[in-house]
Write a protein that holds these residues in place. Structure first.
Motif, PDB file in Angstrom:
ATOM      1  N   UNK A  22      -7.600  -7.325   4.312  1.00  0.00           N
ATOM      2  CA  UNK A  22      -6.676  -8.253   4.970  1.00  0.00           C
ATOM      3  C   UNK A  22      -6.395  -7.832   6.414  1.00  0.00           C
ATOM      4  N   UNK A  23      -6.328  -6.537   6.656  1.00  0.00           N
ATOM      5  CA  UNK A  23      -6.094  -6.047   8.024  1.00  0.00           C
ATOM      6  C   UNK A  23      -7.213  -6.520   8.954  1.00  0.00           C
ATOM      7  N   UNK A  24      -8.409  -6.706   8.407  1.00  0.00           N
ATOM      8  CA  UNK A  24      -9.526  -7.239   9.184  1.00  0.00           C
ATOM      9  C   UNK A  24      -9.467  -8.766   9.274  1.00  0.00           C
ATOM     10  N   UNK A  25      -9.044  -9.403   8.181  1.00  0.00           N
ATOM     11  CA  UNK A  25      -8.983 -10.869   8.154  1.00  0.00           C
ATOM     12  C   UNK A  25      -7.943 -11.401   9.133  1.00  0.00           C
ATOM     13  N   UNK A  26      -6.766 -10.790   9.172  1.00  0.00           N
ATOM     14  CA  UNK A  26      -5.674 -11.336   9.976  1.00  0.00           C
ATOM     15  C   UNK A  26      -6.033 -11.508  11.446  1.00  0.00           C
ATOM     16  N   UNK A  27      -6.498 -10.469  12.149  1.00  0.00           N
ATOM     17  CA  UNK A  27      -6.845 -10.700  13.566  1.00  0.00           C
ATOM     18  C   UNK A  27      -8.068 -11.585  13.734  1.00  0.00           C
TER      19      UNK A  27
ATOM     20  N   UNK B 222       0.831  -1.209   0.000  1.00  0.00           N
ATOM     21  CA  UNK B 222       0.000   0.000   0.000  1.00  0.00           C
ATOM     22  C   UNK B 222       0.863   1.256   0.000  1.00  0.00           C
ATOM     23  N   UNK B 223       1.976   1.195   0.714  1.00  0.00           N
ATOM     24  CA  UNK B 223       2.923   2.312   0.710  1.00  0.00           C
ATOM     25  C   UNK B 223       3.511   2.491  -0.691  1.00  0.00           C
ATOM     26  N   UNK B 224       3.871   1.365  -1.322  1.00  0.00           N
ATOM     27  CA  UNK B 224       4.468   1.432  -2.657  1.00  0.00           C
ATOM     28  C   UNK B 224       3.510   2.059  -3.676  1.00  0.00           C
ATOM     29  N   UNK B 225       2.260   1.603  -3.671  1.00  0.00           N
ATOM     30  CA  UNK B 225       1.313   2.102  -4.682  1.00  0.00           C
ATOM     31  C   UNK B 225       0.942   3.554  -4.410  1.00  0.00           C
ATOM     32  N   UNK B 226       0.936   3.950  -3.137  1.00  0.00           N
ATOM     33  CA  UNK B 226       0.677   5.359  -2.812  1.00  0.00           C
ATOM     34  C   UNK B 226       1.809   6.241  -3.337  1.00  0.00           C
TER      35      UNK B 226
ATOM     36  N   UNK C  56      -5.708  -0.612  -2.213  1.00  0.00           N
ATOM     37  CA  UNK C  56      -5.858  -0.231  -0.807  1.00  0.00           C
ATOM     38  C   UNK C  56      -7.029  -0.973  -0.169  1.00  0.00           C
ATOM     39  N   UNK C  57      -8.094  -1.210  -0.943  1.00  0.00           N
ATOM     40  CA  UNK C  57      -9.235  -1.972  -0.434  1.00  0.00           C
ATOM     41  C   UNK C  57      -8.816  -3.396  -0.075  1.00  0.00           C
ATOM     42  N   UNK C  58      -8.020  -4.008  -0.939  1.00  0.00           N
ATOM     43  CA  UNK C  58      -7.522  -5.365  -0.680  1.00  0.00           C
ATOM     44  C   UNK C  58      -6.714  -5.394   0.615  1.00  0.00           C
ATOM     45  N   UNK C  59      -5.880  -4.387   0.798  1.00  0.00           N
ATOM     46  CA  UNK C  59      -5.068  -4.285   2.009  1.00  0.00           C
ATOM     47  C   UNK C  59      -5.945  -4.116   3.246  1.00  0.00           C
TER      48      UNK C  59
END
Length: 205
Positions: free
Chosen positions: A194-199, A83-87, A188-191
């Protein structure tokens, strides 16, 4: 006779100029409709996961300890970096810096491929441990959600590759780059998902 004061004129805004510039949503409206639809889809997945967790609490409590938290953590770091890279790629194209735009897009593509490889490794570890979608309800939910997300990463990676090609041939530039912004917004949506999926799947019990 009125004489203008240059110093005062610089500090006083013209009444004919707008005081603020309206913020423009990055990307196209169509892409944002698609993004909200995808978020709603994952929202239903999460609700289904939590409902199943209520009915099969023992399986869902024991499940996270049986899968690789390390691979989940690695993929979290990979996607956050992507996400940092694409931004940075979007910022670079807005400056008209084609070479840096392509460099950051290449980093994003590498991150997408890295995510897929780590996820494949994770599934192989599960197979070696005798885990499959038919093991129990937790693993059925785990595979359904993570594989669906993996497909989105694959689509997102292919989209970034396409935007990189268009950038390389000069289709996207400083004055025209809505497609690149749309691809970045989707990534960014994909990221975010995943931030929700991981925990939810790998940590909480």
């Amino acid at each position: 006779m009125h004489t203008s004061n240059p110093a005062l004129d610089e500090l006083t805004p013209s009444i004919t100029e707008p005081k603020t510039k309206a913020a423009k949503t990055p990307g196209s409206v169509a892409v944002w409709v698609f993004i909200y639809a995808e978020l709603a889809e994952f929202g239903f997945f999460f609700i289904g996961f939590l409902i199943a967790k209520l009915y099969f609490s023992v399986e869902f409590y024991q499940g996270p300890a049986q899968i690789s938290t390390i691979t989940g953590l690695l993929n979290t770091l990979v996607l956050l970096s992507s996400s940092f890279f694409v931004a940075r790629a979007v910022k670079a194209i807005k400056r008209g810096d084609k070479n840096r735009t392509l460099m950051w897009l290449m980093f994003t593509i590498a991150a997408g491929i890295g995510y897929c490889l780590i996820k494949s490794w994770e599934y192989q570890l599960n197979e070696q441990a005798g885990i499959s979608p038919r093991t129990n309800y937790y693993f059925a939910s785990y595979y359904y959600i993570t594989f669906n997300h993996l497909l989105h990463v694959m689509v997102g990676t292919c989209t970034i590759i396409f935007t990189a090609v268009l950038t390389a041939i000069g289709y996207y530039n400083q004055s025209s780059h809505e497609g690149l912004e749309s691809a970045a917004s989707y990534w960014h949506m994909i990221d975010l998902v995943w931030i929700l999926i991981f925990p939810l799947i790998y940590v909480l019990r």
